[in-house]
Design an enzyme around this catalytic site. Structure first.
Site, mmCIF file in Angstrom:
data_model
loop_
_atom_site.group_PDB
_atom_site.id
_atom_site.type_symbol
_atom_site.label_atom_id
_atom_site.label_comp_id
_atom_site.label_asym_id
_atom_site.label_seq_id
_atom_site.Cartn_x
_atom_site.Cartn_y
_atom_site.Cartn_z
ATOM 1 N N GLU A 117 -6.107 31.372 27.478
ATOM 2 C CA GLU A 117 -5.142 30.774 28.392
ATOM 3 C C GLU A 117 -5.204 31.553 29.707
ATOM 4 O OE1 GLU A 117 -1.156 29.866 26.518
ATOM 5 O OE2 GLU A 117 -2.035 31.078 24.924
ATOM 6 N N ARG B 80 -5.597 39.484 14.023
ATOM 7 C CA ARG B 80 -5.667 39.913 15.418
ATOM 8 C C ARG B 80 -5.780 41.429 15.471
ATOM 9 N NH1 ARG B 80 -0.157 38.768 18.462
ATOM 10 N NH2 ARG B 80 -1.229 40.034 19.998
ATOM 11 N N LYS C 133 0.711 39.573 25.949
ATOM 12 C CA LYS C 133 0.498 39.289 27.371
ATOM 13 C C LYS C 133 1.817 39.312 28.131
ATOM 14 C CE LYS C 133 -3.392 36.178 27.580
ATOM 15 N NZ LYS C 133 -3.834 34.906 28.151
#
Length: 559
Positions: free
Chosen positions: A35, A262, A272
């Site tokens: 993204e 992850r 983020k």
């Protein structure tokens, strides 16, 4: 010797099984779908290495696809930084794609879903819809708008697209099962209306697809064979497959979603949102602040692509979340820089050393090796004179037998130079040492082969000639947080664990050969650590970032 084959990880095992049963090698295609709402971090680097690494292993194309479905948070700056990071890591994508490339196709499929009874426009608030969804143990209830006619749904949906309805007044929902045990299947939102300018499509669209709707369909359009996501998307897989089942696939390949753990790295945060908060609140200087776990921050600090790829390879891919000790990342960069970084001398906390029996005005140029790990690196010459800088901590007036550096009455060797003996000190009115006076053995020159040169002393010090020294700003970076898992404490904010000593700036001296060092050049300051020339360097000012110390001091403290 027979070569030991590296065992396949669970993702490679899945691909191998698929190649035996369902797929041809020519059908393999992967993607990396970031993204563009921030800078990539070390966790994304793991995913980059996984997807592009599979592309290399199987000779398959890998697309770079930007999931640009939220114009509120997305910027071209982030797109550019992501592309730079991937190229810097050493990978190339087959096609540069954007979810926004498929807005028309996604809209057309949505219109068909409305016609087929698989989607409807809901005009309730998000709070009311959330309440109607029920709980994991209680089924949800149907929206009063679930039975809207096809004609009304089509009319409203088109008006939403054109911006003719109020922003946020309606959403498009998939009509699935409000009693499903998977909460994500309870009529999920497919589109929300946002009257915002998109960085690529401008004001062409006033509706934007949700991740679950756009992601799988984008994979399908690109004919991605295997779609790899992190574990938080396990519950999304059922919805991913449902959406693929209701569009017209025309017997084409349906992508397959697989989840992996992850990366959670100790002494940092990987969200983020939290990284953006650090930047926006000026707790760090920028996204590429060398304390940040962003790829650009690691690059600026002095990490190499090879070290990050090695780190990703070492940790592998797993099915369960865990925390990886940042010491492993630091080990990887030490191992790489040890092989490639030239050795130089720099003094961070200087004190003057005067060799009293060395002739005034005399200068010598002494030969020293550039890298003992690389014979081809050769040698260089460094200037030597009567007055030198050494590290303040390398001298004690009185020292015990375990102190192997300079003290009064004891001998040490100056690296690539001579053996010296401490004689006396000169102090200011506060007792601070201004100068250390010593004598040298003129026959003990390193490499001369004399009996005196071969004499063994226990300590070796680095140094810089005062007359020739180049001043430099040296930024000593440490871990940004002093807590192993700063964002898991339920009582405190992660911001409370910021390490106040994560950056210390000192003005030191380096040997004159570094005067023209270019941005991103890497060196080992002997006996201190590895350093990287920062982009703030100018013609008149050298700036170095400490990449990592020579040894893992944190590991020792924890023990």
């Amino acid at each position: 010797m027979t070569e030991v084959k590296k065992p396949l990880n669970f993702i490679e095992q899945i691909i191998e099984e698929d190649l035996k049963e369902n797929y041809s090698r020519e059908q393999l295609k992967f993607r990396f779908p970031p993204e563009p709402n921030g800078y990539l971090h070390i966790g994304h680097a793991k995913s980059i290495c996984l997807n592009f690494g599979l592309g290399v292993k199987y000779g398959a194309p890998v697309n770079l696809r930007f999931d640009d479905t939220n114009p509120i948070k997305e910027e071209q700056e982030f797109v550019d930084s992501i592309k730079e990071d991937i190229l810097w890591l050493g990978f190339k994508w087959e096609k540069e794609c954007y979810a926004s490339d498929y807005f028309q196709q996604l809209y057309d499929w949505s219109v068909q879903m409305i016609k087929d009874g698989y989607a409807y426009v809901d005009s309730q608030t998000s709070a009311v819809m959330a309440e109607q969804k029920g709980t994991p143990t209680q089924p949800g209830i149907h929206s009063p708008f679930r039975s809207r006619s096809v004609e009304e749904n089509l009319d409203l949906f088109e008006k939403m697209k054109n911006g003719e309805t109020e922003e946020g007044a309606h959403v498009l929902r998939a009509k699935i099962d409000m009693a499903s045990k998977n909460m994500l299947m309870r009529d999920p939102v497919m589109y929300r209306s946002l009257h915002k300018n998109h960085h690529r499509t401008g004001n062409d669209w006033m509706i934007y697809p949700m991740y679950d709707w756009a992601h799988g369909q984008s994979d399908f359009i690109e004919q991605v064979s295997h779609s790899f996501c992190t574990l938080e998307f396990v519950m999304h897989r059922e919805l991913y497959n449902w959406f693929l089942g209701v569009i017209d696939t025309k017997d084409q390949l349906n992508p397959k979603q697989t989840e992996f753990a992850r990366l959670n790295l100790s002494y940092t945060v990987m969200s983020k949102r939290k990284l953006a908060e650090l930047v926006n609140n000026k707790l760090v200087s920028s996204w590429d602040d060398p304390r940040m776990p962003t790829i650009s921050g690691l690059r600026r600090r002095g990490y190499t692509p090879a070290s990050i790829r090695k780190f990703a390879e070492t940790i592998g891919v797993a099915k369960r979340d865990n925390i990886i000790d940042v010491s492993l990342l630091e080990f990887c960069i030490r191992e790489d820089l040890n092989k490639i970084a030239p050795r130089v001398m720099g003094v961070l906390e200087p004190v003057k050393l005067v060799i009293t029996n060395y002739k005034d005005g005399k200068e010598e140029w002494l030969e020293t090796e550039n890298n003992p790990e690389d014979e081809s690196a050769g040698t260089r010459e460094i200037p030597f004179s009567k007055e030198l800088y050494i590290e303040r901590e390398d001298f004690k007036e009185e020292a015990n037998r375990k102190f192997f550096r300079l003290s009064i009455g004891k001998e040490v060797r100056l690296k690539s130079a001579y053996i010296i003996k401490g004689e006396k000190v000169i102090k200011d009115e506060n007792g601070e040492i201004l100068e250390i006076h010593c004598t040298y053995d003129s026959k003990s020159k390193s490499g001369s082969g004399t009996e005196e040169a071969l004499r063994k002393v226990k300590g070796t010090l680095h140094w810089v000639s005062v007359k020739h020294a180049v001043q430099a700003e040296i930024r000593l970076y440490d871990r940004l947080f002093n807590e192993e898992s700063p964002d898991t404490d339920k009582e405190k904010s992660y911001l409370e664990f910021i390490n106040p000593d994560s950056l210390q700036i000192v003005n030191g001296y380096v040997e004159p050969g570094l005067k023209g060092a270019g941005v991103s050049e890497k060196f080992q300051f002997q006996r201190i650590g590895y350093f990287n020339v920062d982009k703030d360097t100018t013609e008149d000012k050298l700036v170095f970032n400490r990449t990592v110390a020579l040894r893992d001091s944190w590991g020792k403290q924890n023990q």
